[in-house]
Design an enzyme around this catalytic site. Structure first.
Site, short mmCIF file in Angstrom:
data_model
loop_
_atom_site.label_atom_id
_atom_site.label_comp_id
_atom_site.label_asym_id
_atom_site.label_seq_id
_atom_site.Cartn_x
_atom_site.Cartn_y
_atom_site.Cartn_z
N ASP A 62 11.96 -89.81 -6.13
CA ASP A 62 12.95 -88.95 -6.76
C ASP A 62 12.29 -88.31 -7.98
O ASP A 62 11.79 -89.01 -8.87
CB ASP A 62 14.15 -89.81 -7.18
CG ASP A 62 15.28 -89.00 -7.79
OD1 ASP A 62 15.03 -87.88 -8.29
OD2 ASP A 62 16.42 -89.49 -7.79
N GLY A 83 9.06 -79.41 -5.11
CA GLY A 83 10.30 -80.16 -4.96
C GLY A 83 11.43 -79.65 -5.82
O GLY A 83 11.25 -78.86 -6.75
N SER A 122 10.01 -69.26 -8.93
CA SER A 122 10.77 -68.35 -8.07
C SER A 122 10.91 -66.98 -8.73
O SER A 122 10.99 -66.87 -9.96
CB SER A 122 12.16 -68.93 -7.80
OG SER A 122 12.97 -68.00 -7.11
N TYR A 150 20.00 -71.59 -10.56
CA TYR A 150 18.70 -71.89 -9.96
C TYR A 150 17.59 -71.10 -10.68
O TYR A 150 16.54 -71.65 -11.03
CB TYR A 150 18.73 -71.55 -8.48
CG TYR A 150 17.39 -71.58 -7.79
CD1 TYR A 150 16.79 -72.80 -7.46
CD2 TYR A 150 16.74 -70.41 -7.44
CE1 TYR A 150 15.56 -72.84 -6.83
CE2 TYR A 150 15.51 -70.44 -6.80
CZ TYR A 150 14.92 -71.65 -6.50
OH TYR A 150 13.70 -71.68 -5.88
N ARG A 188 14.13 -56.00 3.20
CA ARG A 188 13.82 -56.40 1.82
C ARG A 188 12.49 -57.14 1.77
O ARG A 188 11.66 -56.93 0.88
CB ARG A 188 14.94 -57.28 1.25
CG ARG A 188 14.58 -57.93 -0.08
CD ARG A 188 15.71 -58.78 -0.64
NE ARG A 188 15.22 -59.74 -1.61
CZ ARG A 188 14.91 -59.46 -2.88
NH1 ARG A 188 15.04 -58.22 -3.33
NH2 ARG A 188 14.47 -60.40 -3.68
#
Length: 279
Positions: A62, A83, A122, A150, A188
């Site tokens: 985790d 992750g 991202s 996010y 896109r």
């Protein structure tokens, strides 16, 4: 060389695994979920490293659990961090997986003496940026303009990477990932796509890059408008172009209207209120 890859059971991790395999390299694959090719005789204990055969290991960990991440980091030379929560989720989920998880991972890397970390961020960290009016490429270090919770978490990832480089000397490259698939799935993607092979090339460059960098994760597409200057500066050389998918996609979906948010904004549909989050 042993590389810890978090989020190895995810889409990008699955694509990268065979492409990052090298002689004298061990990929330590980490996730909370079983890998498609890993069927253990019993459920592995969290933090316990299991041998998967030549060149691969697997560990359940985790990201936000300090003890599990410390165990996963033992004997590691470099990290490729994929992750976390990969899509928009409630704030508490995003914070634990993507913000707390990144900090715990970087702290484990620091304590283990890891010198090279690749953080797969991202484009949603800069989602509200639009195409430059003068037709130039959007710079690698375009100021954060997140489009979702996010996206905010990926901005924090960039900031944590900067901190751990400046304070502790870890070499960190953050990849503002575009659309990584075997092929562009829509018009896109003709601008935002990165092929799995190019993604592997970019990760390989980042694994040896000194300093701190934020770079766009995109192939050198004919319709690209995100800069590759930063990625090229660390040794990335794209060999793929989404244009080979263009004719079929345009025949099906029509020529992209570059004034629409889908094509004009970095974050595309995620910048639209009805799609951008839970508020």
């Amino acid at each position: 060389m042993r590389i810890l890859m978090t989020g190895a059971a995810g889409k990008v991790g699955t694509l990268l695994r065979p492409l990052l395999a090298r002689e004298a390299r061990i990929l330590r694959l980490s996730d909370l979920h079983p890998l498609p090719t890993h069927v253990p005789s019993s459920e592995p204990a969290p933090g316990r490293v299991c041998d998967m055969g030549p060149g691969e290991e697997f560990v359940v960990a985790d990201l936000a659990d300090e003890a599990q991440m410390a165990a996963a980091m033992k004997g590691v030379d470099a990290v490729v961090h994929l992750g976390g929560q990969s899509r928009e989720h409630p704030w508490a989920d995003i914070v634990r997986a993507n913000i707390d998880g990144t900090q715990v991972l970087l702290e484990a890397a620091r304590k283990e003496g890891v010198r090279q970390v690749v953080l797969v961020g991202s484009h949603h960290a800069a989602g509200f940026h639009t195409r430059p009016a003068d037709g130039t490429d959007l710079p690698d270090h375009a100021f954060p303009r997140p489009d979702t919770f996010y996206g905010v978490s990926k901005v924090v990832m960039e900031a944590l990477g900067s901190l751990y480089h400046d304070r502790f000397g870890i070499n960190v490259t953050v990849i503002r990932l575009g659309t990584c698939n075997e092929g562009s799935g829509d018009t896109r993607g003709l601008a935002t796509w990165i092929s799995p092979d190019d993604m592997a090339r970019l990760v390989e460059a980042a694994l040896t890059a000194p300093g701190y960098h934020v770079v766009w994760g995109v192939s050198d597409n004919t319709r690209r408008w995100w800069s590759l200057d930063g990625a090229r500066a660390i040794g990335y050389r794209s060999q793929d172009d989404s244009e080979r998918h263009a004719a079929a996609l345009i025949a099906e979906q029509g020529e992209p209207d570059l004034t629409e948010p889908l094509h004009d904004r970095v974050g595309g549909a995620f910048t639209l209120k009805e799609l951008g989050g839970s508020w």
